[in-house]
Design an enzyme around this catalytic site. Structure first.
Site, mmCIF file in Angstrom:
data_model
loop_
_atom_site.group_PDB
_atom_site.id
_atom_site.type_symbol
_atom_site.label_atom_id
_atom_site.label_comp_id
_atom_site.label_asym_id
_atom_site.label_seq_id
_atom_site.Cartn_x
_atom_site.Cartn_y
_atom_site.Cartn_z
ATOM 1 C CG ASN A 7 -1.814 -1.275 1.177
ATOM 2 O OD1 ASN A 7 -1.678 -2.114 2.050
ATOM 3 N ND2 ASN A 7 -2.645 -1.447 0.159
ATOM 4 C CG LEU A 66 -0.366 5.258 3.446
ATOM 5 C CD1 LEU A 66 0.293 3.877 3.464
ATOM 6 C CD2 LEU A 66 -0.577 5.760 4.857
ATOM 7 C CB CYS A 67 -2.621 3.722 -1.531
ATOM 8 S SG CYS A 67 -4.271 3.476 -2.220
ATOM 9 C CB ILE A 68 -4.385 4.193 3.950
ATOM 10 C CG1 ILE A 68 -5.123 3.468 5.069
ATOM 11 C CG2 ILE A 68 -4.127 5.635 4.296
ATOM 12 C CD1 ILE A 68 -4.332 3.399 6.384
#
Length: 174
Positions: free
Chosen positions: A82, A89-91
């Site tokens: 992620n 950051l991919c969240i």
């Protein structure tokens, strides 16, 4: 122009995190005159592949915080499903609360003004423990992580990249 409510919210959150630190991360201001840019130290959670790791990140807040989410970018190279190669950051919790059927995320999983730095960073620590491989930012890391998990840790490629290899995309856990 930064809203007075954003300055107030960030001031209170920063003070709270200084007075009541949370295990797993520490925060400080990049510049004492700017509440809108924080330096974050994230410590790899115990009993995970990232245990013993120290990850530096930058957190930037929009002028209308908390109505819009901040951004979090790792400054330390992190090999994780992620985390994009550039450190972004991919969240879900940092995505704006729009209805996007293509994303596979429910609006309730996305940012809302009741979230705060503490909930974001606890979500990041949780993500280190259990990556989201269904919506990866790093497809190679995601594939390797799934192979590692399916093999119950017998396939060591993912673990070796994180811990040992002098790989340009990884952070070495000491």
């Amino acid at each position: 122009m930064c809203s007075p409510s954003a300055v107030r919210a960030l001031g209170l959150e920063f003070k709270s995190l200084q007075e009541e630190p949370v295990e797993g991360f520490r925060v400080k201001l990049v510049n004492d005159e700017n509440l809108f840019e924080w330096e974050v130290a994230i410590f790899g959670p115990p009993n995970t592949l990232y245990e013993g790791g120290y990850f530096k990140a930058s957190m930037k807040f929009p002028p209308d915080y908390p109505y819009s989410p901040p951004t979090l970018k790792f400054l330390t190279k992190v090999w994780h499903p992620n985390v994009y190669e550039n450190g972004d950051l991919c969240i879900s919790i940092l995505h704006p609360p729009v209805d996007d059927p293509q994303s596979g995320e429910l609006p309730c999983e996305r940012w809302n003004p009741t979230q705060n730095v503490r909930t974001i960073l606890l979500s990041v620590i949780s993500l280190l423990n259990e990556p989201n491989t269904f919506s990866p930012a790093n497809v190679d890391a995601s594939v390797m992580y799934r192979k590692w998990k399916e093999s119950r840790g017998k396939d060591k490629e993912y673990e070796n990249i994180i811990r040992y290899n002098p790989h340009p995309h990884c952070y070495h856990v000491m």
